[in-house]
Design an enzyme around this catalytic site. Sequence first.
Site, PDB file in Angstrom:
ATOM      1  N   LEU A  48       9.273   0.515 -19.108  1.00 15.18           N
ATOM      2  CA  LEU A  48       9.012  -0.885 -19.456  1.00 15.18           C
ATOM      3  C   LEU A  48       7.800  -0.961 -20.387  1.00 15.18           C
ATOM      4  O   LEU A  48       7.816  -1.657 -21.410  1.00 15.18           O
ATOM      5  CB  LEU A  48       8.737  -1.678 -18.160  1.00 15.18           C
ATOM      6  CG  LEU A  48       8.359  -3.141 -18.272  1.00 15.18           C
ATOM      7  CD1 LEU A  48       9.549  -3.974 -18.758  1.00 15.18           C
ATOM      8  CD2 LEU A  48       7.908  -3.684 -16.895  1.00 15.18           C
TER       9      LEU A  48
ATOM     10  N   SER B 123       0.448  -5.008 -18.734  1.00 15.32           N
ATOM     11  CA  SER B 123       0.584  -6.095 -17.743  1.00 15.32           C
ATOM     12  C   SER B 123       1.439  -7.234 -18.297  1.00 15.32           C
ATOM     13  O   SER B 123       2.248  -7.827 -17.590  1.00 15.32           O
ATOM     14  CB  SER B 123      -0.800  -6.634 -17.377  1.00 15.32           C
ATOM     15  OG  SER B 123      -1.515  -5.671 -16.642  1.00 15.32           O
TER      16      SER B 123
ATOM     17  N   TRP C 255       3.639   5.716 -21.036  1.00 17.08           N
ATOM     18  CA  TRP C 255       3.406   5.875 -19.589  1.00 17.08           C
ATOM     19  C   TRP C 255       4.707   5.986 -18.793  1.00 17.08           C
ATOM     20  O   TRP C 255       4.862   5.322 -17.768  1.00 17.08           O
ATOM     21  CB  TRP C 255       2.524   4.735 -19.061  1.00 17.08           C
ATOM     22  CG  TRP C 255       1.134   4.848 -19.574  1.00 17.08           C
ATOM     23  CD1 TRP C 255       0.544   4.126 -20.558  1.00 17.08           C
ATOM     24  CD2 TRP C 255       0.159   5.817 -19.164  1.00 17.08           C
ATOM     25  NE1 TRP C 255      -0.740   4.567 -20.783  1.00 17.08           N
ATOM     26  CE2 TRP C 255      -0.996   5.613 -19.934  1.00 17.08           C
ATOM     27  CE3 TRP C 255       0.155   6.853 -18.204  1.00 17.08           C
ATOM     28  CZ2 TRP C 255      -2.156   6.390 -19.800  1.00 17.08           C
ATOM     29  CZ3 TRP C 255      -0.984   7.608 -18.067  1.00 17.08           C
ATOM     30  CH2 TRP C 255      -2.125   7.376 -18.857  1.00 17.08           C
TER      31      TRP C 255
ATOM     32  N   ASP D  20       9.587  -4.964  -7.725  1.00 13.46           N
ATOM     33  CA  ASP D  20       9.326  -5.373  -6.332  1.00 13.46           C
ATOM     34  C   ASP D  20       9.599  -4.187  -5.405  1.00 13.46           C
ATOM     35  O   ASP D  20       8.809  -3.898  -4.495  1.00 13.46           O
ATOM     36  CB  ASP D  20      10.224  -6.555  -5.925  1.00 13.46           C
ATOM     37  CG  ASP D  20       9.739  -7.881  -6.514  1.00 13.46           C
ATOM     38  OD1 ASP D  20       8.595  -7.941  -7.004  1.00 13.46           O
ATOM     39  OD2 ASP D  20      10.522  -8.853  -6.478  1.00 13.46           O
TER      40      ASP D  20
ATOM     41  N   ARG E 126     -18.713  19.773  11.133  1.00  9.87           N
ATOM     42  CA  ARG E 126     -19.918  19.988  10.325  1.00  9.87           C
ATOM     43  C   ARG E 126     -21.169  19.528  11.074  1.00  9.87           C
ATOM     44  O   ARG E 126     -21.191  18.411  11.609  1.00  9.87           O
ATOM     45  CB  ARG E 126     -19.772  19.214   9.005  1.00  9.87           C
ATOM     46  CG  ARG E 126     -20.997  19.195   8.145  1.00  9.87           C
ATOM     47  CD  ARG E 126     -21.195  20.507   7.414  1.00  9.87           C
ATOM     48  NE  ARG E 126     -22.354  20.424   6.533  1.00  9.87           N
ATOM     49  CZ  ARG E 126     -22.715  21.390   5.704  1.00  9.87           C
ATOM     50  NH1 ARG E 126     -22.019  22.508   5.649  1.00  9.87           N
ATOM     51  NH2 ARG E 126     -23.773  21.244   4.937  1.00  9.87           N
TER      52      ARG E 126
ATOM     53  N   ILE F  66     -18.312  11.716   2.667  1.00 11.97           N
ATOM     54  CA  ILE F  66     -18.498  12.337   3.988  1.00 11.97           C
ATOM     55  C   ILE F  66     -18.560  13.857   3.849  1.00 11.97           C
ATOM     56  O   ILE F  66     -19.352  14.531   4.498  1.00 11.97           O
ATOM     57  CB  ILE F  66     -17.364  11.905   4.953  1.00 11.97           C
ATOM     58  CG1 ILE F  66     -17.551  10.426   5.330  1.00 11.97           C
ATOM     59  CG2 ILE F  66     -17.315  12.795   6.186  1.00 11.97           C
ATOM     60  CD1 ILE F  66     -16.400   9.802   6.079  1.00 11.97           C
TER      61      ILE F  66
ATOM     62  N   GLY G 117     -19.596  15.436   1.231  1.00 13.16           N
ATOM     63  CA  GLY G 117     -20.745  15.839   0.418  1.00 13.16           C
ATOM     64  C   GLY G 117     -20.318  16.771  -0.708  1.00 13.16           C
ATOM     65  O   GLY G 117     -19.241  16.595  -1.296  1.00 13.16           O
TER      66      GLY G 117
ATOM     67  N   GLU H 110       2.720   0.335 -11.843  1.00 12.70           N
ATOM     68  CA  GLU H 110       3.677  -0.623 -11.257  1.00 12.70           C
ATOM     69  C   GLU H 110       2.987  -1.968 -10.941  1.00 12.70           C
ATOM     70  O   GLU H 110       3.322  -2.641  -9.962  1.00 12.70           O
ATOM     71  CB  GLU H 110       4.390  -0.008 -10.060  1.00 12.70           C
ATOM     72  CG  GLU H 110       5.161   1.237 -10.497  1.00 12.70           C
ATOM     73  CD  GLU H 110       6.209   1.711  -9.539  1.00 12.70           C
ATOM     74  OE1 GLU H 110       6.755   0.877  -8.802  1.00 12.70           O
ATOM     75  OE2 GLU H 110       6.511   2.918  -9.559  1.00 12.70           O
ATOM     76  N   GLY H 111       2.040  -2.324 -11.812  1.00  7.61           N
ATOM     77  CA  GLY H 111       1.318  -3.587 -11.666  1.00  7.61           C
ATOM     78  C   GLY H 111      -0.073  -3.350 -11.104  1.00  7.61           C
ATOM     79  O   GLY H 111      -0.206  -2.868  -9.980  1.00  7.61           O
TER      80      GLY H 111
HETATM   81  N1  CAA Z   1      12.181 -10.970  -9.346  1.00  6.67           N
HETATM   82  C1  CAA Z   1      13.083 -11.667 -10.106  1.00  6.67           C
HETATM   83  N2  CAA Z   1      12.719 -12.453 -11.145  1.00  6.67           N
HETATM   84  C2  CAA Z   1      11.409 -12.552 -11.407  1.00  6.67           C
HETATM   85  C3  CAA Z   1      10.426 -11.879 -10.657  1.00  6.67           C
HETATM   86  C4  CAA Z   1      10.851 -11.054  -9.582  1.00  6.67           C
HETATM   87  N3  CAA Z   1       9.986 -10.388  -8.841  1.00  6.67           N
HETATM   88  N4  CAA Z   1       9.209 -12.151 -11.172  1.00  6.67           N
HETATM   89  C5  CAA Z   1       9.401 -12.998 -12.192  1.00  6.67           C
HETATM   90  N5  CAA Z   1      10.728 -13.247 -12.317  1.00  6.67           N
HETATM   91  C6  CAA Z   1      11.363 -14.124 -13.310  1.00  6.67           C
HETATM   92  C7  CAA Z   1      10.787 -15.545 -13.191  1.00  6.67           C
HETATM   93  O1  CAA Z   1      11.490 -16.295 -12.248  1.00  6.67           O
HETATM   94  C8  CAA Z   1      10.987 -16.089 -14.588  1.00  6.67           C
HETATM   95  O2  CAA Z   1      12.321 -16.507 -14.743  1.00  6.67           O
HETATM   96  P1  CAA Z   1      12.740 -17.686 -15.789  1.00  6.67           P
HETATM   97  O3  CAA Z   1      12.797 -17.050 -17.119  1.00  6.67           O
HETATM   98  O4  CAA Z   1      14.090 -18.129 -15.312  1.00  6.67           O
HETATM   99  O5  CAA Z   1      11.691 -18.764 -15.696  1.00  6.67           O
HETATM  100  C9  CAA Z   1      10.789 -14.826 -15.451  1.00  6.67           C
HETATM  101  O6  CAA Z   1      11.011 -13.699 -14.615  1.00  6.67           O
HETATM  102  C10 CAA Z   1       9.405 -14.745 -16.052  1.00  6.67           C
HETATM  103  O7  CAA Z   1       8.476 -14.775 -15.003  1.00  6.67           O
HETATM  104  P2  CAA Z   1       6.965 -15.182 -15.245  1.00  6.67           P
HETATM  105  O8  CAA Z   1       6.889 -16.493 -15.965  1.00  6.67           O
HETATM  106  O9  CAA Z   1       6.253 -15.076 -13.945  1.00  6.67           O
HETATM  107  O10 CAA Z   1       6.497 -14.048 -16.265  1.00  6.67           O
HETATM  108  P3  CAA Z   1       5.101 -13.691 -16.867  1.00  6.67           P
HETATM  109  O11 CAA Z   1       5.265 -13.358 -18.297  1.00  6.67           O
HETATM  110  O12 CAA Z   1       4.075 -14.713 -16.469  1.00  6.67           O
HETATM  111  O13 CAA Z   1       4.778 -12.274 -16.152  1.00  6.67           O
HETATM  112  C11 CAA Z   1       4.013 -10.799 -14.465  1.00  6.67           C
HETATM  113  C12 CAA Z   1       4.772 -12.088 -14.819  1.00  6.67           C
HETATM  114  C13 CAA Z   1       3.958 -10.817 -12.951  1.00  6.67           C
HETATM  115  C14 CAA Z   1       2.615 -10.772 -15.012  1.00  6.67           C
HETATM  116  C15 CAA Z   1       4.832  -9.596 -14.966  1.00  6.67           C
HETATM  117  O14 CAA Z   1       4.810  -9.491 -16.364  1.00  6.67           O
HETATM  118  C16 CAA Z   1       4.340  -8.272 -14.353  1.00  6.67           C
HETATM  119  O15 CAA Z   1       4.686  -7.941 -13.215  1.00  6.67           O
HETATM  120  N6  CAA Z   1       3.566  -7.489 -15.129  1.00  6.67           N
HETATM  121  C17 CAA Z   1       3.195  -6.139 -14.712  1.00  6.67           C
HETATM  122  C18 CAA Z   1       4.172  -5.161 -15.276  1.00  6.67           C
HETATM  123  C19 CAA Z   1       4.137  -3.848 -14.547  1.00  6.67           C
HETATM  124  O16 CAA Z   1       4.078  -3.798 -13.318  1.00  6.67           O
HETATM  125  N7  CAA Z   1       4.229  -2.761 -15.305  1.00  6.67           N
HETATM  126  C20 CAA Z   1       4.294  -1.436 -14.755  1.00  6.67           C
HETATM  127  C21 CAA Z   1       5.484  -0.731 -15.357  1.00  6.67           C
HETATM  128  S1  CAA Z   1       6.124   0.679 -14.549  1.00  6.67           S
HETATM  129  C22 CAA Z   1       4.946   1.871 -14.601  1.00  6.67           C
HETATM  130  O17 CAA Z   1       3.851   1.652 -14.153  1.00  6.67           O
HETATM  131  C23 CAA Z   1       5.274   3.218 -15.157  1.00  6.67           C
HETATM  132  C24 CAA Z   1       5.977   4.158 -14.299  1.00  6.67           C
HETATM  133  O18 CAA Z   1       6.733   4.981 -14.787  1.00  6.67           O
HETATM  134  C25 CAA Z   1       5.711   4.179 -12.841  1.00  6.67           C
END
Ligand code: CAA
Length: 389
Positions: free
Chosen positions: A129, A136, A160, A244, A272, A345, A347, A371-372
Site C-alpha cells: 500500500l 499514513s 516498505w 484491521d 544477578r 534492568i 545494564g 500497519e498504522g
Molecule cells: N474498513 C472498511 N472501510 C473503511 C475502514 C475500515 N477499517 N476505514 C475506513 N474505511 C472507509 C471509510 O468508511 C470511507 O468510506 P467512504 O469512501 O464510503 O466514505 C473510506 O474508507 C475513507 O475513510 P477515511 O475518510 O477515514 O479515510 P482517510 O483518508 O481519513 O484515512 C486512515 C483514514 C485511518 C488515516 C487511513 O488512511 C490509514 O489507516 N492510514 C494508515 C495506513 C497504514 O496503516 N499503512 C501501513 C501499510 S502496511 C505496512 O506497514 C507494510 C507492510 O508490509 C507490513
Amino acid sequence: MAVKDLFPLSEEHQMIRQAARDFAQNEINPIAAEYDEAGIFPMKTIKKMGEMGFMGIEVPEAYGGAGMDTLAYVLALEEICKADASHGTIMSVNNSLYCSGLLNFGSETQKERFLRPVAEGKAIGAYSLTEPMSGSDAGTMRSRAVRNGDSYLINGRKSWVTSGPVANFIVVFAMTQPEKKHRGVTAFLIETDKPGFIRGKMEPKLGIRASATSEIVFEDYCAPMDCRLGEEGDGFKIAMSVLDAGRIGIAAQSLGIAEAAYEASLAYAREREAFGQKIGQFQGIGFQLADMKTRIEASRLLVYNAALAKERWKTTGERFTLEASMAKLFASETAMFVTHAAVQIHGGIGYSKELPVERYFRDAKITEIYEGTSEIQRLVIARQELGLR
Ligand code: CAA
C-alpha cells in the site's frame, strides 16, 4: 506466576499454542541472532512453518489452509514472535495482509490460483500500500493502473513491502481514477515473475532484520482483468479492512516480544547480585517488573479480545476496527516500554549482542510504526468513538 485465564483455551487452541511454542523454541530461537545479524531471510524455517500450517492458519482447509480461528492465529503468532519477531512479521503479513484479503474479496478462481499455494506454504504472499510519498495518508498514492482493453497497465513505485524481495504474489493498490481520490483506488493481484515487475532497493532496517523489506517498481506491468481484486474503486476499503486484520497480528507480535523481554528480565533479576543482594530485591527493579507484567497482561486481554471480535465478524459482519486498533496501540507501546526496561534492568549486558535483549528492543520499535503508526491508531479509535470524521 501464571495469571488466571480470562480466555479459557479449547484443546485445539492449547495444541496449536504448544506446537508453535515447541517449534519456535527448538528451531527458531537457536538461529534468530545469526539471521538478525546477517539480515538473511530465513527461507528454511519459513518453509517448515508452511508445512506445519502456520502460513494460512485461518484459511479453510478447502483452500489449503489450517482451517482454524483468529484466536488460534494470535496464539501461534505470539509464540513465534517470542522467539523471533522477524519470523513473526513474515508469518503475519502472509496470514493477515495477504491471505485474509484474498479470502474475503477474492473470486473462487482467484482463491484457487493465488490463495491456495500461499496458504499451503508453497509460495509467499505480500501486501503493498505504502509509497515513498504516502504512508499514513494512504489515499494519496501515486501509482497508476490504466485500463487497456481487458487488462490494466500499472506504473509506480511502492515502498516498505514486507517480503517484497521474496514474495511470489503481492496484493498491490493503485489509482485507477485519481480524480476520485481514495474512491479511485483499485486492488490487484501481482505475479512477481511477470515482466514489468521489478524488485527495488532493500530497506536497511533497525530491527526485524531477517524479514526482507524492499521497494517494488512497476514499469508497464500488465495485470489482466481476472487479477483485479474486488471492483474498480473498492481498493481503499479493501486495504483498510485488511489492515484491521493485520493490526491484530501486529498486536500479537508485540505481545510475544514483550513477553520474551519480560521473562529474560525476571530471570536476570532473580540471579544477578549487586550490593550484596539479588537485584530483584531492590524496589527499583521490582516496581519496574510489576509495571511490565501488568501492561503485558492488559495487552493480552486486548489482543485476545480483538481476535474474538474478528471471529464474531465472520458471522455478524460487524467491524472490529476499534478492537484491532486498541489492541495494536496498547500492545505495541507495551512492547516498547517493556523492552526499554529490559535493557535497563540488564545494564551493560542488555546493550550487548551476547544476549537477545537488545534485539527485542530494536524489534519492538517497528510495532509502533507499521500497519498504522500509534498516532493513526489513536485517530482511528477517536473516530470510532466520536462517530465524526
Ligand atoms: N474498513 C472498511 N472501510 C473503511 C475502514 C475500515 N477499517 N476505514 C475506513 N474505511 C472507509 C471509510 O468508511 C470511507 O468510506 P467512504 O469512501 O464510503 O466514505 C473510506 O474508507 C475513507 O475513510 P477515511 O475518510 O477515514 O479515510 P482517510 O483518508 O481519513 O484515512 C486512515 C483514514 C485511518 C488515516 C487511513 O488512511 C490509514 O489507516 N492510514 C494508515 C495506513 C497504514 O496503516 N499503512 C501501513 C501499510 S502496511 C505496512 O506497514 C507494510 C507492510 O508490509 C507490513
